[in-house]
Scaffold this motif. Structure first.
Motif, mmCIF file in Angstrom:
data_model
loop_
_atom_site.group_PDB
_atom_site.id
_atom_site.type_symbol
_atom_site.label_atom_id
_atom_site.label_comp_id
_atom_site.label_asym_id
_atom_site.label_seq_id
_atom_site.Cartn_x
_atom_site.Cartn_y
_atom_site.Cartn_z
ATOM 1 N N UNK A 90 5.138 14.265 -19.107
ATOM 2 C CA UNK A 90 5.716 12.934 -19.280
ATOM 3 C C UNK A 90 6.732 12.928 -20.414
ATOM 4 N N UNK A 91 6.398 13.592 -21.516
ATOM 5 C CA UNK A 91 7.340 13.684 -22.633
ATOM 6 C C UNK A 91 8.580 14.461 -22.212
ATOM 7 N N UNK A 92 8.385 15.533 -21.454
ATOM 8 C CA UNK A 92 9.525 16.329 -21.002
ATOM 9 C C UNK A 92 10.475 15.481 -20.159
ATOM 10 N N UNK A 93 9.925 14.649 -19.295
ATOM 11 C CA UNK A 93 10.779 13.768 -18.493
ATOM 12 C C UNK A 93 11.540 12.790 -19.381
ATOM 13 N N UNK A 94 10.911 12.338 -20.469
ATOM 14 C CA UNK A 94 11.602 11.448 -21.404
ATOM 15 C C UNK A 94 12.752 12.171 -22.095
ATOM 16 N N UNK A 95 12.568 13.446 -22.398
ATOM 17 C CA UNK A 95 13.662 14.234 -22.983
ATOM 18 C C UNK A 95 14.816 14.366 -21.988
ATOM 19 N N UNK A 96 14.473 14.661 -20.737
ATOM 20 C CA UNK A 96 15.509 14.828 -19.720
ATOM 21 C C UNK A 96 16.276 13.535 -19.469
ATOM 22 N N UNK A 97 15.616 12.394 -19.720
ATOM 23 C CA UNK A 97 16.265 11.103 -19.488
ATOM 24 C C UNK A 97 17.319 10.784 -20.536
ATOM 25 N N UNK A 98 17.376 11.580 -21.612
ATOM 26 C CA UNK A 98 18.367 11.340 -22.666
ATOM 27 C C UNK A 98 19.203 12.597 -22.917
ATOM 28 N N UNK A 99 19.987 13.015 -21.934
ATOM 29 C CA UNK A 99 20.831 14.201 -22.151
ATOM 30 C C UNK A 99 21.904 13.975 -23.207
ATOM 31 N N UNK A 100 22.180 12.711 -23.530
ATOM 32 C CA UNK A 100 23.119 12.421 -24.608
ATOM 33 C C UNK A 100 22.542 12.791 -25.966
ATOM 34 N N UNK A 101 21.212 12.881 -26.060
ATOM 35 C CA UNK A 101 20.556 13.228 -27.319
ATOM 36 C C UNK A 101 19.990 14.639 -27.324
ATOM 37 N N UNK A 102 19.356 15.037 -26.226
ATOM 38 C CA UNK A 102 18.546 16.245 -26.253
ATOM 39 C C UNK A 102 19.091 17.330 -25.343
ATOM 40 N N UNK A 103 19.160 18.515 -25.885
ATOM 41 C CA UNK A 103 19.447 19.722 -25.117
ATOM 42 C C UNK A 103 18.152 20.536 -25.057
#
Length: 251
Positions: A90-103
């Motif tokens: 679930x956290x990983x999906x949250x990271x993927x939802x913000x490509x403007x922030x997270x690589x």
């Protein structure tokens, strides 16, 4: 990264080598282990910047860090290992939802050190062979892609130590090897006060490494404090692929 409180420098200098690696490693000298040091090149027109990098090795997620990154819109590169991904979809999906922030970077299939010799470093096993290194690297990338992430460009192995031959193999697989210039939390083993001090000494072009998978330790509070201090100084935060970088190898 390690979580024992022993520094890499003490290991590489040889002071603790016999105790850590045992007789099976007698043929491998301390200077066969290399640590990539990384800096951002140049200075952008918008002022000084740093790159925050986090390892997600296993366990759970430190929301003291992640929630701050989201709330303050602080960019970071997060290196995901297979054991962490298995427990934090679930956290990983949250990271993927913000490509403007997270690589998303690759931290390995099993969180084994990407070293083509047999050993255990701070309790972490090595891949043990060229084939093992390739499987650790490519297997980690496959997990990330299977979970919906893009194929990672960057790799950083457990312990962030390598042999010269394993570096050649990783780069030959098409990855860029990520290092750092400031060890923020020493495997999440440092107290919050010391971690915050490490962050505060970052200057333009620094690449920091910390861990985002140890909510039970005080280090995460120091990471959050350090990020706030850097932001108050006017530092910009960039993902690794947003900047030109220089990597040098130190034994």
């Amino acid at each position: 990264m390690n979580g024992s409180g022993l520094t890499r420098r003490g290991f590489v200098a040889g002071a603790v080598l016999p105790a850590l690696v045992g007789p099976a490693m007698a043929a491998l000298g301390p200077h066969d282990f290399l640590e990539p040091h990384m800096h951002l090149l140049g200075r952008g027109p918008e002022g000084p910047r740093v790159a925050l990098t986090f390892d997600a090795c296993g366990g759970t997620t430190d929301h003291r860090i992640l929630d701050l990154l989201l709330a303050e819109e602080v960019a970071a590169t997060i290196f995901v290992a297979g054991p962490w991904l298995a427990r934090n979809r679930t956290v990983f999906k949250a990271l993927l939802a913000r490509p403007d922030l997270f690589e998303i970077g690759n931290h390995g299939l099993h969180h084994h050190a990407a070293i083509d010799e047999t050993a255990r470093l701070w309790g972490v096993p090595t891949a043990g062979s060229p084939h093992g290194v390739a499987e650790e690297v490519e297997g980690g990338a496959r997990l990330i892609e299977a979970a919906g992430g893009p194929r990672p460009k960057w790799f950083r192995g457990a312990t962030a130590l390598y042999t010269r031959s394993s570096i050649h193999e990783i780069e030959g697989l098409g990855y860029r090897l990520a290092g750092f210039s400031i060890n923020g939390d020493d495997g999440a083993s440092l107290p919050a006060r010391k971690v915050a001090e490490n962050y505060r000494r970052a200057q333009d072009g620094a690449v920091l490494i910390s861990h985002i998978n140890h909510p039970e330790k005080s280090a995460g509070a120091g990471v959050a404090e350090g990020i706030r201090a850097l932001k108050a100084r006017g530092m910009r935060f960039v993902r690794l692929s947003q900047a030109d970088v220089q990597v040098s190898l130190a034994a």
